[in-house]
Design a protein around this motif. Structure first.
Motif, PDB file in Angstrom:
ATOM      1  N   ARG A 259      -3.100  17.285  -2.570  1.00 15.46           N
ATOM      2  CA  ARG A 259      -3.831  16.097  -1.826  1.00 15.46           C
ATOM      3  C   ARG A 259      -3.607  14.357  -2.440  1.00 15.46           C
ATOM      4  O   ARG A 259      -3.167  14.447  -3.270  1.00 15.46           O
ATOM      5  N   VAL A 260      -3.614  13.645  -1.056  1.00 13.66           N
ATOM      6  CA  VAL A 260      -3.383  12.007  -1.795  1.00 13.66           C
ATOM      7  C   VAL A 260      -4.485  11.201  -1.027  1.00 13.66           C
ATOM      8  O   VAL A 260      -5.282  11.644  -0.880  1.00 13.66           O
ATOM      9  N   GLN A 261      -4.039  10.051  -2.428  1.00 10.57           N
ATOM     10  CA  GLN A 261      -5.088   9.020  -1.857  1.00 10.57           C
ATOM     11  C   GLN A 261      -3.884   8.083  -1.595  1.00 10.57           C
ATOM     12  O   GLN A 261      -3.001   7.937  -1.945  1.00 10.57           O
ATOM     13  N   VAL A 262      -4.753   6.646  -1.571  1.00 11.82           N
ATOM     14  CA  VAL A 262      -3.926   5.234  -0.859  1.00 11.82           C
ATOM     15  C   VAL A 262      -4.613   4.146  -2.129  1.00 11.82           C
ATOM     16  O   VAL A 262      -5.158   4.559  -2.543  1.00 11.82           O
ATOM     17  N   GLN A 263      -3.064   3.920  -2.817  1.00 17.77           N
ATOM     18  CA  GLN A 263      -3.132   3.200  -3.666  1.00 17.77           C
ATOM     19  C   GLN A 263      -2.898   1.714  -3.213  1.00 17.77           C
ATOM     20  O   GLN A 263      -1.621   1.383  -2.109  1.00 17.77           O
ATOM     21  N   ILE A 264      -3.720   0.757  -2.963  1.00 15.06           N
ATOM     22  CA  ILE A 264      -3.463  -1.088  -2.721  1.00 15.06           C
ATOM     23  C   ILE A 264      -3.702  -1.506  -3.964  1.00 15.06           C
ATOM     24  O   ILE A 264      -4.432  -1.908  -4.418  1.00 15.06           O
ATOM     25  N   GLN A 265      -2.690  -2.741  -4.047  1.00 17.88           N
ATOM     26  CA  GLN A 265      -2.304  -3.729  -4.550  1.00 17.88           C
ATOM     27  C   GLN A 265      -3.864  -4.944  -4.546  1.00 17.88           C
ATOM     28  O   GLN A 265      -3.872  -5.531  -3.695  1.00 17.88           O
ATOM     29  N   GLY A 266      -4.348  -5.056  -6.074  1.00 18.94           N
ATOM     30  CA  GLY A 266      -5.385  -5.772  -5.892  1.00 18.94           C
ATOM     31  C   GLY A 266      -7.200  -5.300  -5.395  1.00 18.94           C
ATOM     32  O   GLY A 266      -6.809  -4.119  -5.035  1.00 18.94           O
ATOM     33  N   ASN A 267      -8.069  -5.946  -5.550  1.00 13.14           N
ATOM     34  CA  ASN A 267      -9.282  -5.514  -5.857  1.00 13.14           C
ATOM     35  C   ASN A 267      -9.412  -5.694  -3.871  1.00 13.14           C
ATOM     36  O   ASN A 267      -9.808  -6.436  -3.476  1.00 13.14           O
ATOM     37  N   GLN A 268      -9.182  -4.631  -3.652  1.00 12.70           N
ATOM     38  CA  GLN A 268      -9.939  -5.197  -1.499  1.00 12.70           C
ATOM     39  C   GLN A 268     -11.229  -4.219  -1.059  1.00 12.70           C
ATOM     40  O   GLN A 268     -10.996  -4.126  -0.094  1.00 12.70           O
ATOM     41  N   ILE A 269     -11.783  -4.489  -2.086  1.00 11.12           N
ATOM     42  CA  ILE A 269     -12.936  -3.411  -1.839  1.00 11.12           C
ATOM     43  C   ILE A 269     -13.693  -4.495  -0.903  1.00 11.12           C
ATOM     44  O   ILE A 269     -14.932  -3.709   0.542  1.00 11.12           O
ATOM     45  N   HIS A 270     -13.952  -5.632  -0.211  1.00 10.74           N
ATOM     46  CA  HIS A 270     -13.762  -6.143   0.495  1.00 10.74           C
ATOM     47  C   HIS A 270     -13.287  -6.131   1.937  1.00 10.74           C
ATOM     48  O   HIS A 270     -14.906  -5.537   3.386  1.00 10.74           O
TER      49      HIS A 270
ATOM     50  N   ALA B 239       0.742  -1.275   0.124  1.00 10.31           N
ATOM     51  CA  ALA B 239      -0.188   0.060   0.064  1.00 10.31           C
ATOM     52  C   ALA B 239       1.156   1.107  -0.207  1.00 10.31           C
ATOM     53  O   ALA B 239       2.008   1.240   0.736  1.00 10.31           O
ATOM     54  N   THR B 240       0.612   2.401  -1.331  1.00  8.81           N
ATOM     55  CA  THR B 240       1.131   2.998  -1.155  1.00  8.81           C
ATOM     56  C   THR B 240       0.715   4.273  -0.474  1.00  8.81           C
ATOM     57  O   THR B 240      -0.613   4.894  -1.247  1.00  8.81           O
ATOM     58  N   ILE B 241       0.842   5.663  -0.885  1.00 11.72           N
ATOM     59  CA  ILE B 241       0.106   6.804  -0.849  1.00 11.72           C
ATOM     60  C   ILE B 241       0.808   8.247  -1.803  1.00 11.72           C
ATOM     61  O   ILE B 241       1.933   8.227  -2.277  1.00 11.72           O
ATOM     62  N   THR B 242       0.271   8.479  -3.239  1.00 12.64           N
ATOM     63  CA  THR B 242       0.554   9.227  -3.902  1.00 12.64           C
ATOM     64  C   THR B 242      -0.177  10.348  -3.780  1.00 12.64           C
ATOM     65  O   THR B 242      -1.701  10.247  -3.588  1.00 12.64           O
ATOM     66  N   PRO B 243      -0.118  11.216  -4.637  1.00 17.27           N
ATOM     67  CA  PRO B 243      -1.101  12.381  -5.444  1.00 17.27           C
ATOM     68  C   PRO B 243      -2.349  12.279  -5.978  1.00 17.27           C
ATOM     69  O   PRO B 243      -1.167  11.243  -7.067  1.00 17.27           O
ATOM     70  N   VAL B 244      -2.771  13.066  -5.442  1.00 12.93           N
ATOM     71  CA  VAL B 244      -4.055  12.559  -6.653  1.00 12.93           C
ATOM     72  C   VAL B 244      -4.000  13.773  -7.282  1.00 12.93           C
ATOM     73  O   VAL B 244      -3.117  14.828  -7.782  1.00 12.93           O
ATOM     74  N   PRO B 245      -3.956  13.258  -8.941  1.00 14.06           N
ATOM     75  CA  PRO B 245      -3.598  13.897 -10.045  1.00 14.06           C
ATOM     76  C   PRO B 245      -4.673  15.151 -10.518  1.00 14.06           C
ATOM     77  O   PRO B 245      -5.842  14.795 -10.541  1.00 14.06           O
ATOM     78  N   GLY B 246      -3.615  15.811 -10.888  1.00 18.76           N
ATOM     79  CA  GLY B 246      -4.613  17.399 -11.011  1.00 18.76           C
ATOM     80  C   GLY B 246      -4.617  17.579  -9.732  1.00 18.76           C
ATOM     81  O   GLY B 246      -5.628  19.203 -10.156  1.00 18.76           O
ATOM     82  N   THR B 247      -4.657  17.883  -8.645  1.00 14.19           N
ATOM     83  CA  THR B 247      -4.739  18.457  -7.652  1.00 14.19           C
ATOM     84  C   THR B 247      -3.591  18.618  -6.465  1.00 14.19           C
ATOM     85  O   THR B 247      -2.090  18.556  -6.512  1.00 14.19           O
ATOM     86  N   LYS B 248      -3.837  20.378  -6.476  1.00 17.19           N
ATOM     87  CA  LYS B 248      -2.500  20.361  -5.169  1.00 17.19           C
ATOM     88  C   LYS B 248      -2.501  20.282  -3.917  1.00 17.19           C
ATOM     89  O   LYS B 248      -3.291  20.211  -3.382  1.00 17.19           O
TER      90      LYS B 248
END
Length: 580
Positions: free
Chosen positions: A539-550, A528-537
């Motif tokens: 602001r960050v988003q969480v990105q994690i491998q796989g479909n982890q919605i459950h 799991a990583t923290i990356t900037p939200v594209p097109g914003t200043k």
């Protein structure tokens, strides 16, 4: 600009032509902004050099504290005790028992006169107020009752529009302390003491080298012996209480709470927060770091401190250049920078009895998860220009903020007052000219003669300005424009047909993205990583491998107790029984 100068000259005749030109310069940029007070009043603010210099309400001009610090004699001034400032900044009016009576007497004012409020020992005004009675009426009332309706104070929202500077130290207009002491000595030797001189609350004191807090303590100590009991009974009672507390603990409960906040703040910075944690939500810093640094048997309560709000405490720390706070999302502040080399941080010694920093770090994510409380979110509505005719009868103006139940009651009362209920079928409401203009489109204005109650109310809510109020645990409510953005969960395709789950807008709900990423990483054993939200200043988003919605749905809905309507994208969860 010329008209503004004319209006200022008429409102403040004490200003000379040179001062007026200096006040409103010809070539410097002058900005005008429109804001609304919490009462719904429209306020025009004039800005110069990034500071608000004037504000206008219903065509009446008022100076800000920034202006009064440059022209301290612009308005007749009344003094009060330093502890009263916190009450004024919280929205209270100035009561006469809290006004200091100088030996020279009050300035002569009439009811409705615009006045400045200063603190004892400093001529720099800290509030702008309107006198609710004349000077003669104040004295005739025995200095009891409300004396001034406060419009604006140092540390209020209008002050925050500027550079947030502190009041300068301006010596009171009195004789030198050396001359005063000489006169006092002669008086003590040759005559009996005269009460009007010995109790003078404006007796000069050297306060130039004291901090604001020390000046307050000094003023309080002066006031203990100088206050006339009949003139300021409430203030004397407070002072007597402080004398008793000082005998027991040498500090008031408020000072003890201030000291506890300082201790927990430096403890958290030194042992809990790492550079990799930044940016860190201020709510997370308080809840997960400072609370855990509180000694056993004690409890942090910002309301019992002199700051009253955690944001004001952090402003003070920011002014000392210990850290920097920034609003990364609207209404959501984060700590973006910490100076760990600051002398106060380096000099702080961790109290005995606390475990090491490493042990605290091990339990950090667990503490964060356990103490999270879902914010209370209430949809609100602002009265727009088009809807004003419908709400005027109930005393509301453009910008007034209402809940859905208040809107419903206002509409029902309007219909009943104007006898618009259809006599043949009470489920319908007859549409008069005002309802037609407010609630119907141009194309249907000639066609609609009546509406169902539900249709009437839904049309009304649709045409009001959407707002929402968010209340985080242990903090003041925040009102923001628009509808709150939901937590957005999406699935993205990466190289080699790999999927990743992306989560946005966690900060709006008081969730720390880094904390959520750490917990998810432990639960699903995926990167799991923290990356900037594209097109914003910022602001960050969480990105994690796989479909982890459950896993994400279980954490947000069951553990964090967030309502489903504020989470978008749960339907993209993989169906059970199939390969991901």
């Amino acid at each position: 600009r010329r008209k503004l100068r004319t209006d200022i000259a008429a409102a403040f005749p004490n200003l000379s032509a040179e001062q007026l030109t200096e006040f409103i310069p010809n070539k410097e940029e002058l900005n005008v902004i429109k804001i609304h007070s919490h009462k719904g009043e429209a306020v025009t603010v004039y800005m110069n050099n990034r500071n608000p210099i004037l504000f206008e309400i219903e065509k009446a001009l008022y100076p800000t504290v920034y202006t009064l610090w440059v022209y301290p004699d612009l308005l007749p001034a009344f003094s009060t005790w330093p502890p009263v400032l916190q009450k004024l900044a919280g929205g209270a009016d100035l009561m006469l028992p809290g006004v200091v009576v100088p030996s020279s007497g009050f300035p002569q004012v009439e009811r409705g006169t615009l006045c400045a409020v200063t603190l004892l020992g400093n001529r720099a005004p800290v509030a702008v107020a309107v006198a609710t009675m004349s000077t003669a009426e104040m004295l005739a009332a025995g200095m009891k009752g409300k004396g001034f309706a406060v419009l604006h104070t140092y540390m209020d929202h209008l002050w925050e529009y500027g550079d947030k500077s502190y009041p300068p130290t301006l010596a009171p207009l009195v004789i030198d302390s050396a001359e005063k002491s000489a006169e006092d000595e002669e008086e003590m030797e040759g005559k009996e003491p005269v009460i009007s001189f010995s109790s003078d609350p404006l007796q000069p004191v050297d306060v130039g080298n004291l901090s604001l807090k020390e000046r307050e303590s000094c003023a309080i100590l002066m006031g203990k012996e100088e206050l006339n009991e009949n003139r300021a009974a409430e203030t004397a009672e407070d002072a007597n209480t402080e004398v008793q507390q000082e005998a027991e603990d040498s500090r008031t409960p408020q000072e003890q709470m201030d000291a506890l906040f300082n201790q927990c703040f430096f403890h958290a910075l030194k042992c809990k927060v790492k550079k990799s944690d930044l940016p860190l939500l201020t709510s997370t810093f308080l809840r997960s770091h400072m609370f855990s640094c509180c000694p056993a048997g004690q409890q942090l309560d910002i309301k019992k401190s002199s700051y009253k709000k955690f944001s004001k405490f952090l402003q003070c720390m920011q002014h000392q250049k210990i850290l920097r706070v920034k609003e990364l999302n609207k209404g959501v502040e984060s700590i973006v920078e910490v100076d760990w080399k600051h002398p106060d941080v380096k000099a702080f010694a961790v109290p005995e009895g606390f475990s090491s920093a490493s042990a605290a770090q091990d339990s950090k994510s667990e503490d964060r998860e356990q103490v999270y409380h879902a914010p209370e979110i209430i949809p609100l509505y602002g009265v727009s220009t088009k809807m004003m005719p419908l709400f005027q009868e109930s005393g509301h103006r453009k910008g007034s903020i209402l809940s859905s139940s208040e809107v419903r009651n206002i509409v029902i009362n309007y219909v009943k007052t104007n006898e618009l209920v259809d006599e043949t079928n009470k489920n319908f409401v007859k549409v008069n000219a005002i309802l037609c203009d407010c609630l119907s489109d141009k194309s249907e204005q000639d066609e609609i003669s009546n509406l169902k109650w539900d249709d009437l109310l839904s049309r009304c809510l649709e045409r009001l300005q959407p707002l929402h109020q968010v209340t985080f645990f242990g903090q003041e409510p925040i009102v923001r424009k628009g509808n709150i953005e939901p937590i957005d969960i999406t699935i993205a395709q990466r190289s080699s047909n790999k999927k990743v789950t992306i989560i946005k807008n966690l900060e709006l709900y008081g969730l720390d993205p880094q904390c959520v990423a750490n917990i998810l990483q432990q639960k699903v054993q995926a990167s799991a990583t923290i990356t900037p939200v594209p097109g914003t200043k910022d602001r960050v988003q969480v990105q994690i491998q796989g479909n982890q919605i459950h896993h994400l749905a279980k954490m947000l809905l069951e553990e964090y107790q967030l309502p489903r309507k504020y989470i978008q994208g749960l339907e993209k969860a993989p169906k059970l029984g199939r390969k991901k």
